[in-house]
Design a protein around this motif. Structure first.
Motif, short mmCIF file in Angstrom:
data_model
loop_
_atom_site.label_atom_id
_atom_site.label_comp_id
_atom_site.label_asym_id
_atom_site.label_seq_id
_atom_site.Cartn_x
_atom_site.Cartn_y
_atom_site.Cartn_z
N SER A 281 0.90 -1.35 -0.03
CA SER A 281 0.00 0.15 -0.01
C SER A 281 0.68 1.21 -0.08
N LEU A 282 2.19 1.16 -0.12
CA LEU A 282 3.15 2.25 0.09
C LEU A 282 3.31 2.69 -1.33
N SER A 283 3.73 3.95 -1.57
CA SER A 283 4.19 4.80 -2.71
C SER A 283 5.41 3.92 -3.21
N GLY A 284 5.65 4.15 -4.48
CA GLY A 284 6.94 3.67 -5.05
C GLY A 284 8.18 3.79 -4.31
N GLY A 285 8.39 5.39 -3.88
CA GLY A 285 9.51 5.71 -3.06
C GLY A 285 9.54 4.87 -1.89
N GLU A 286 8.56 4.87 -1.18
CA GLU A 286 8.34 4.24 0.20
C GLU A 286 8.73 2.68 -0.10
N GLN A 287 8.40 2.15 -1.08
CA GLN A 287 8.72 0.87 -1.18
C GLN A 287 10.15 0.55 -1.47
N GLN A 288 10.74 1.54 -2.01
CA GLN A 288 12.29 1.41 -2.40
C GLN A 288 12.85 1.54 -0.95
N MET A 289 12.12 2.31 -0.10
CA MET A 289 12.95 2.34 1.18
C MET A 289 12.80 1.30 1.92
N VAL A 290 11.69 0.58 1.89
CA VAL A 290 11.61 -0.94 2.36
C VAL A 290 12.63 -1.95 1.88
N ALA A 291 12.68 -1.81 0.53
CA ALA A 291 13.72 -2.67 -0.10
C ALA A 291 15.13 -2.50 0.23
N ILE A 292 15.55 -1.11 0.56
CA ILE A 292 17.05 -0.58 1.06
C ILE A 292 17.00 -1.03 2.59
N GLY A 293 15.97 -0.76 3.22
CA GLY A 293 15.86 -1.16 4.74
C GLY A 293 16.04 -2.64 5.00
N ARG A 294 15.36 -3.31 4.32
CA ARG A 294 15.49 -5.03 4.18
C ARG A 294 16.87 -5.23 3.79
N ALA A 295 17.68 -4.64 3.25
CA ALA A 295 18.98 -5.17 2.71
C ALA A 295 19.86 -4.73 4.06
N LEU A 296 19.77 -3.45 4.37
CA LEU A 296 20.49 -3.08 5.61
C LEU A 296 20.39 -4.05 7.02
N MET A 297 19.01 -4.58 6.80
CA MET A 297 18.90 -5.42 8.11
C MET A 297 19.61 -6.53 8.07
N ALA A 298 20.20 -6.94 6.95
CA ALA A 298 21.34 -8.19 7.04
C ALA A 298 22.67 -7.54 7.46
N ARG A 299 22.82 -6.45 7.80
CA ARG A 299 23.87 -5.70 8.11
C ARG A 299 25.22 -5.95 7.31
N PRO A 300 25.14 -5.72 6.04
CA PRO A 300 26.09 -6.11 5.08
C PRO A 300 27.31 -5.34 5.04
N ARG A 301 28.34 -5.80 4.56
CA ARG A 301 29.63 -4.78 4.21
C ARG A 301 29.80 -4.46 2.89
N LEU A 302 28.76 -5.12 2.00
CA LEU A 302 28.78 -4.48 0.55
C LEU A 302 27.20 -4.63 0.04
N LEU A 303 26.76 -3.46 -0.24
CA LEU A 303 25.32 -3.07 -0.62
C LEU A 303 25.12 -3.06 -2.26
N LEU A 304 24.49 -3.82 -2.78
CA LEU A 304 24.38 -3.92 -4.14
C LEU A 304 23.12 -3.09 -4.59
N LEU A 305 23.10 -2.03 -5.30
CA LEU A 305 21.64 -1.43 -5.47
C LEU A 305 21.42 -1.54 -7.12
N ASP A 306 20.30 -2.29 -7.53
CA ASP A 306 20.20 -2.36 -8.90
C ASP A 306 19.01 -1.27 -9.33
N GLU A 307 19.29 -0.21 -10.03
CA GLU A 307 18.46 0.70 -10.46
C GLU A 307 17.67 1.42 -9.46
N PRO A 308 18.19 1.81 -8.43
CA PRO A 308 17.49 2.42 -7.18
C PRO A 308 16.42 3.47 -7.66
N SER A 309 16.63 4.22 -8.49
CA SER A 309 15.82 5.35 -8.98
C SER A 309 14.61 5.12 -9.92
#
Ligand code: ATP
Length: 238
Positions: free
Chosen positions: A138-166
């Motif tokens: 139910s979130l906007s596209g931008g908010e959903q991108q934040m969820v996707a980034i937040g979910r990746a950060l929850m893994a406490r990565p040392r390397l974050l890969l972002l595919d077409e974040p914009s």
């Protein structure tokens, strides 16, 4: 700061009979932000998917902080500290924002630290804290991108890969996403960002690689690449 978080050497990737990457060599240092640009079909997504263990390499070597991850499946690559924000976000629309985020913390060490990490994610994206109980779909596209980034950060990565974040986001949302990427990088996470919005990615990157038809065409400091005739011609349309 000299340790390489990611070293890709002579990488070949195939889809059946079709070869999508040829002899790709790329490195990312600790704390570095590297962007990968190139025209449609150049192999950018294929590259990050191979690094994340989502698609197998057919030749060459991938190593993460010195460990050979070339033949590992995605969840094993994740255990070496690699997280991906995939193209199209791939969040779970019928689950709450909170549940989407918690899913990212499935590694044992990440699970142990999940409260602290969640606080960091909510601090970075206050809107997610406000909408924690809401269905992610139910979130906007931008908010959903934040969820996707937040979910990746929850893994406490040392390397974050972002595919077409914009991709598909309103300009103001793109600003927010890029501010977040810069904060993540400032926090010491190494970042690889694949982008169609080349100017935007070059502006935050330390170094950049231009891919064309599955090969590295040129690479170098981001500011230098912006001026290179190949980049100006093939992706900036100048
Ligand atoms: P875009 O910006 O359009 O997403 P890209 O640079 O990310 O492009 P890739 O998606 O990695 O490029 O595609 C590289 C090549 O591999 C293309 O020729 C594409 O058609 C091919 N390819 C990608 N995915 C598959 C697949 N699942 N099966 C077969 N071929 C594929």
């Amino acid at each position: 700061m000299s340790e390489q978080v990611l070293e890709v050497t002579g990488l070949d990737v195939r889809y059946g009979d079709a070869q999508a990457l040829w002899d790709v060599t790329l490195s990312v240092g600790t704390g570095e932000t590297v962007c990968v640009v190139g025209p449609n079909g150049a192999g950018k997504s294929t590259l990050v998917n191979a690094v994340a263990g989502i698609h197998p390499a057919s030749g060459g070597r991938i190593s993460v902080a010195g460990a050979d991850t070339t033949a590992l499946a995605g969840h094993r690559v994740c255990a070496h500290g690699v997280a991906i924000v995939p193209e199209g976000r791939r969040i779970f629309p019928r689950m709450t924002v909170f549940d989407n985020l918690i899913l990212g913390a499935y590694r044992r060490e990440a699970r142990r630290e999940h409260r602290t990490t969640l606080a960091t994610v909510y601090d970075m994206f206050p809107r997610l804290a406000e909408r924690a109980g809401q269905l992610a779909g139910s979130l906007s596209g931008g908010e959903q991108q934040m969820v996707a980034i937040g979910r990746a950060l929850m893994a406490r990565p040392r390397l974050l890969l972002l595919d077409e974040p914009s991709l598909g986001l309103a300009p103001v949302r793109v600003d927010e996403v890029y501010e977040a990427i810069e904060r993540i990088a400032a926090g010491g996470v190494s970042v690889v960002v694949v982008e169609q919005d080349v100017e935007r990615a070059l502006a935050i990157a330390d170094r950049a690689y231009l891919l064309g038809e599955g090969r590295v065409v040129t690479s170098g400091p981001a500011a230098q690449l912006r001026q290179s005739p190949e980049v100006r011609r093939s992706v900036l349309g100048l």
